[in-house]
Design a protein around this motif. Structure first.
Motif, PDB file in Angstrom:
ATOM      1  N   LEU A  44       0.833  -1.211   0.000  1.00 51.94           N
ATOM      2  CA  LEU A  44       0.000   0.000   0.000  1.00 51.94           C
ATOM      3  C   LEU A  44       0.866   1.258   0.000  1.00 51.94           C
ATOM      4  O   LEU A  44       0.532   2.250  -0.646  1.00 51.94           O
ATOM      5  CB  LEU A  44      -0.939   0.000   1.202  1.00 51.94           C
ATOM      6  N   ALA A  45       1.985   1.218   0.724  1.00 49.34           N
ATOM      7  CA  ALA A  45       2.916   2.346   0.706  1.00 49.34           C
ATOM      8  C   ALA A  45       3.531   2.493  -0.670  1.00 49.34           C
ATOM      9  O   ALA A  45       3.736   3.615  -1.168  1.00 49.34           O
ATOM     10  CB  ALA A  45       4.004   2.152   1.768  1.00 49.34           C
ATOM     11  N   ALA A  46       3.823   1.362  -1.319  1.00 49.55           N
ATOM     12  CA  ALA A  46       4.361   1.398  -2.680  1.00 49.55           C
ATOM     13  C   ALA A  46       3.332   1.988  -3.643  1.00 49.55           C
ATOM     14  O   ALA A  46       3.667   2.819  -4.497  1.00 49.55           O
ATOM     15  CB  ALA A  46       4.776   0.003  -3.125  1.00 49.55           C
ATOM     16  N   ALA A  47       2.083   1.578  -3.495  1.00 53.33           N
ATOM     17  CA  ALA A  47       1.025   2.113  -4.351  1.00 53.33           C
ATOM     18  C   ALA A  47       0.884   3.622  -4.161  1.00 53.33           C
ATOM     19  O   ALA A  47       0.704   4.372  -5.139  1.00 53.33           O
ATOM     20  CB  ALA A  47      -0.298   1.419  -4.050  1.00 53.33           C
ATOM     21  N   ALA A  48       0.968   4.080  -2.922  1.00 52.29           N
ATOM     22  CA  ALA A  48       0.890   5.516  -2.651  1.00 52.29           C
ATOM     23  C   ALA A  48       2.041   6.257  -3.327  1.00 52.29           C
ATOM     24  O   ALA A  48       1.859   7.360  -3.862  1.00 52.29           O
ATOM     25  CB  ALA A  48       0.903   5.766  -1.151  1.00 52.29           C
ATOM     26  N   GLY A  49       3.235   5.648  -3.304  1.00 53.71           N
ATOM     27  CA  GLY A  49       4.386   6.265  -3.959  1.00 53.71           C
ATOM     28  C   GLY A  49       4.209   6.360  -5.457  1.00 53.71           C
ATOM     29  O   GLY A  49       4.560   7.377  -6.080  1.00 53.71           O
ATOM     30  N   VAL A  50       3.648   5.312  -6.055  1.00 58.71           N
ATOM     31  CA  VAL A  50       3.400   5.321  -7.499  1.00 58.71           C
ATOM     32  C   VAL A  50       2.341   6.371  -7.847  1.00 58.71           C
ATOM     33  O   VAL A  50       2.480   7.127  -8.817  1.00 58.71           O
ATOM     34  CB  VAL A  50       2.966   3.926  -7.980  1.00 58.71           C
ATOM     35  N   ALA A  51       1.277   6.430  -7.053  1.00 58.14           N
ATOM     36  CA  ALA A  51       0.227   7.429  -7.286  1.00 58.14           C
ATOM     37  C   ALA A  51       0.794   8.843  -7.189  1.00 58.14           C
ATOM     38  O   ALA A  51       0.471   9.722  -8.006  1.00 58.14           O
ATOM     39  CB  ALA A  51      -0.907   7.231  -6.290  1.00 58.14           C
ATOM     40  N   HIS A  53       3.895   9.708  -7.751  1.00 56.72           N
ATOM     41  CA  HIS A  53       4.755   9.904  -8.927  1.00 56.72           C
ATOM     42  C   HIS A  53       3.947  10.428 -10.105  1.00 56.72           C
ATOM     43  O   HIS A  53       4.420  11.295 -10.859  1.00 56.72           O
ATOM     44  CB  HIS A  53       5.430   8.577  -9.287  1.00 56.72           C
ATOM     45  N   TYR A  54       2.737   9.891 -10.275  1.00 58.69           N
ATOM     46  CA  TYR A  54       1.900  10.302 -11.403  1.00 58.69           C
ATOM     47  C   TYR A  54       1.012  11.503 -11.066  1.00 58.69           C
ATOM     48  O   TYR A  54       0.192  11.904 -11.897  1.00 58.69           O
ATOM     49  CB  TYR A  54       1.060   9.127 -11.885  1.00 58.69           C
ATOM     50  N   ASN A  55       1.176  12.041  -9.868  1.00 60.25           N
ATOM     51  CA  ASN A  55       0.471  13.262  -9.478  1.00 60.25           C
ATOM     52  C   ASN A  55      -1.035  13.135  -9.668  1.00 60.25           C
ATOM     53  O   ASN A  55      -1.682  14.028 -10.228  1.00 60.25           O
ATOM     54  CB  ASN A  55       1.014  14.460 -10.278  1.00 60.25           C
ATOM     55  N   VAL A  56      -1.597  12.023  -9.199  1.00 61.42           N
ATOM     56  CA  VAL A  56      -3.027  11.806  -9.372  1.00 61.42           C
ATOM     57  C   VAL A  56      -3.809  12.715  -8.438  1.00 61.42           C
ATOM     58  O   VAL A  56      -3.333  13.108  -7.367  1.00 61.42           O
ATOM     59  CB  VAL A  56      -3.400  10.326  -9.103  1.00 61.42           C
ATOM     60  N   GLY A  57      -5.021  13.030  -8.854  1.00 56.31           N
ATOM     61  CA  GLY A  57      -5.846  13.897  -8.031  1.00 56.31           C
ATOM     62  C   GLY A  57      -6.361  13.199  -6.781  1.00 56.31           C
ATOM     63  O   GLY A  57      -6.494  13.821  -5.724  1.00 56.31           O
ATOM     64  N   HIS A  58      -6.666  11.918  -6.905  1.00 56.77           N
ATOM     65  CA  HIS A  58      -7.195  11.171  -5.752  1.00 56.77           C
ATOM     66  C   HIS A  58      -6.803   9.713  -5.886  1.00 56.77           C
ATOM     67  O   HIS A  58      -6.980   9.101  -6.948  1.00 56.77           O
ATOM     68  CB  HIS A  58      -8.714  11.291  -5.678  1.00 56.77           C
ATOM     69  N   HIS A  59      -6.263   9.152  -4.813  1.00 57.29           N
ATOM     70  CA  HIS A  59      -5.917   7.732  -4.755  1.00 57.29           C
ATOM     71  C   HIS A  59      -6.884   7.079  -3.785  1.00 57.29           C
ATOM     72  O   HIS A  59      -6.796   7.276  -2.575  1.00 57.29           O
ATOM     73  CB  HIS A  59      -4.465   7.576  -4.292  1.00 57.29           C
ATOM     74  N   LEU A  60      -7.811   6.302  -4.314  1.00 54.07           N
ATOM     75  CA  LEU A  60      -8.840   5.676  -3.495  1.00 54.07           C
ATOM     76  C   LEU A  60      -8.296   4.377  -2.891  1.00 54.07           C
ATOM     77  O   LEU A  60      -7.780   3.514  -3.604  1.00 54.07           O
ATOM     78  CB  LEU A  60     -10.072   5.359  -4.348  1.00 54.07           C
ATOM     79  N   ILE A  61      -8.409   4.239  -1.572  1.00 53.31           N
ATOM     80  CA  ILE A  61      -8.005   3.019  -0.884  1.00 53.31           C
ATOM     81  C   ILE A  61      -9.232   2.431  -0.195  1.00 53.31           C
ATOM     82  O   ILE A  61      -9.860   3.083   0.643  1.00 53.31           O
ATOM     83  CB  ILE A  61      -6.885   3.282   0.134  1.00 53.31           C
TER      84      ILE A  61
END
Length: 228
Positions: A44-51, A53-61
């Motif tokens: 999940l921390a890795a996913a947050a880092g990837v999100a 990186h791509y400067n997403v507006g919202h990362h839904l968990i």
């Protein structure tokens, strides 16, 4: 209005390359990740880092509890993650019952509400561990279901397509594609043990290391043991 794509983002190699593909095709990225009480929750921390990186507006968990169901070494602390069995013929104990069915159902709902017309998932039918919910047959049947499952598809005439751009690629091909698209592979994790340094021994580590070796590239993440 920009076109949107929901991306199932685990924080692993395949889902991150899927994210890079969706980005390269001009989609606004809507990543969705799951805290399902997995033992390798470091992903999940890795996913947050990837999100990020791509400067997403919202990362839904999404919070869900597949530990309560059990039956998998990834959710049941009483079961050990096997080492060195990437080529085993039987479905391994790391299979999580109905995981992709559940995850795709959440992603489909998110796509309906957000106005996305694509859902990207990094399933693969070649270099994988034999999971039944990674097969083309499963995706084809889920697409049929998705065509009737929501108000958007059943009543409003929208089609939400399930995209599986990696399904026929080898791990070597996936690594090369990720490198070509400048995907942040250094931010990813694939290890089932969930430690700071990947174990290098579980099925997922072995398949990943094999892919990088065959691609002629060095995996940029830390390993406790590298078994190329």
């Amino acid at each position: 209005m920009s076109k949107k794509a929901v991306v199932l983002l685990s924080g692993g190699l395949d889902s991150t390359v899927c994210m890079a593909i969706a980005k390269s095709e001009g989609y606004e990225l809507l990543p969705i990740s799951f805290n399902y009480h997995q033992r390798h929750s470091r992903e999940l921390a890795a996913a947050a880092g990837v999100a990020k990186h791509y400067n997403v507006g919202h990362h839904l968990i999404i919070e869900t509890n597949m530990e309560a169901i059990g039956g998998s070494a990834l959710t049941d602390p009483q079961l050990a993650v096997p080492a060195g069995q990437a080529d085993a013929a039987n479905i391994p104990i790391t299979y999580v019952p109905a995981r992709n069915l559940i995850f795709l159902s959440y992603a489909l709902g998110y796509a309906e509400v957000s106005g996305a017309d694509k859902v990207y998932i990094g399933v693969n039918a070649l270099d994988y561990s034999g999971y039944p919910d990674c097969r083309p047959e499963f995706i084809a049947l889920f697409q049929q279901l998705a065509n009737y499952a929501t108000k958007a598809t059943a009543a409003d005439g929208r089609k939400i397509c399930i995209e599986t751009p990696l399904i026929s690629l080898t791990k070597k091909d996936i690594v090369l594609l990720g490198a070509k698209l400048a995907a942040p592979l250094q931010l990813t994790t694939s290890c089932y043990q969930g430690r700071d340094a990947a174990c290098g021994q579980c099925d997922s580590c072995l398949l990943r290391l094999k892919g990088f070796a065959e691609a002629g590239l060095t995996d940029p993440i830390l390993y406790h043991t590298r078994s190329e």
